[in-house]
Design an enzyme around this catalytic site. Structure first.
Site, PDB file in Angstrom:
ATOM      1  N   TYR A 120       0.849  -1.181   0.000  1.00 13.29           N
ATOM      2  CA  TYR A 120      -0.049   0.012  -0.128  1.00 13.29           C
ATOM      3  C   TYR A 120       1.012   1.241  -0.012  1.00 13.29           C
ATOM      4  O   TYR A 120       0.477   2.184  -0.880  1.00 13.29           O
ATOM      5  CB  TYR A 120      -1.073  -0.232   1.149  1.00 13.29           C
ATOM      6  N   GLU A 132     -11.400   6.314   5.232  1.00 12.52           N
ATOM      7  CA  GLU A 132     -11.080   7.039   6.251  1.00 12.52           C
ATOM      8  C   GLU A 132     -11.804   7.266   7.412  1.00 12.52           C
ATOM      9  O   GLU A 132     -11.376   7.216   8.534  1.00 12.52           O
ATOM     10  CB  GLU A 132     -10.727   8.201   5.455  1.00 12.52           C
ATOM     11  N   TRP A 149      -4.801   2.169  10.343  1.00 15.10           N
ATOM     12  CA  TRP A 149      -5.284   1.933   8.902  1.00 15.10           C
ATOM     13  C   TRP A 149      -4.859   0.572   8.487  1.00 15.10           C
ATOM     14  O   TRP A 149      -5.442   0.055   7.668  1.00 15.10           O
ATOM     15  CB  TRP A 149      -4.195   3.077   8.115  1.00 15.10           C
TER      16      TRP A 149
END
Length: 201
Positions: A24, A46, A54
């Site tokens: 990522y 988000e 995350w």
């Protein structure tokens, strides 16, 4: 490079030690994202990330995509209480009623923009700062702000358009992820990659 998390790639801003997170970082974070579905997905994730890591969201992203019709705003905007109950029972995603409701509401807000002859892409990118690369680059994330005037303005405009769970901090995290700014740290190996930095210097 000997793989996504090979020795030549160590020293990333984040992601070292986890192949998914490293991939990522190397291929998505900080690279420009445009498109209605793409940006709707990023802002939705988000919002779900708020209060969590995350990496947790990243690991659940395939389940989120399945649960939310691949983040097609036109489909999600039609979700009803049956869909909400289905989502609350889905252990593959974050089962938070407020965030689920916000994601559905935000899909309707995207459609509202379209009805007003606007796009989410244009709205979001209109808040990209003129200087997208911090000069000099930050050496640690402690030097990177959690919010900026641009993220506050973006959050305000999104809220005015009917979006929820889009405060200045969430907006700035999305700006970093979607390449409106390039906050890769000084010395990050992605800046030395043949693909170059996320945003041209």
């Amino acid at each position: 490079m000997s793989g996504a998390n090979g020795p030549e790639a160590q020293g990333r801003c984040f992601g070292d030690g986890d192949d998914l997170y490293a991939e990522y970082h190397d291929t998505e974070w900080g690279r420009p994202v445009r498109g209605e579905r793409e940006l709707y997905e990023r802002f939705s994730l988000e919002a779900f990330q708020s209060g969590l890591s995350w990496l947790t969201i990243l690991r659940k992203r395939p389940a989120f995509r399945s649960a939310f019709a691949d983040f097609d705003p036109e489909i999600v905007a039609r979700f009803d209480e049956v869909d909400v109950a289905r989502l609350l029972a889905d252990a593959g995603i974050v089962r938070n009623r407020a965030k689920i409701d916000a994601t559905i509401s935000n899909a309707r807000a995207v459609l509202g923009l379209w009805a007003a002859d606007r796009t989410l892409t244009d709205l979001v990118w209109s808040h990209a700062p003129a200087e997208r690369v911090r000069t000099p680059r930050a050496a640690t994330f402690g030097e990177v702000p959690a919010t900026t005037p641009e993220s506050a303005a973006l959050a305000k405009e999104l809220k005015g358009a009917g979006f929820r769970f889009v405060g200045p901090t969430t907006a700035y995290a999305a700006m970093q992820a979607c390449g409106l700014v390039d906050d890769h740290l000084e010395g990050c190996p992605v800046l030395r990659s043949p693909r170059g930095p996320a945003i041209p210097q």
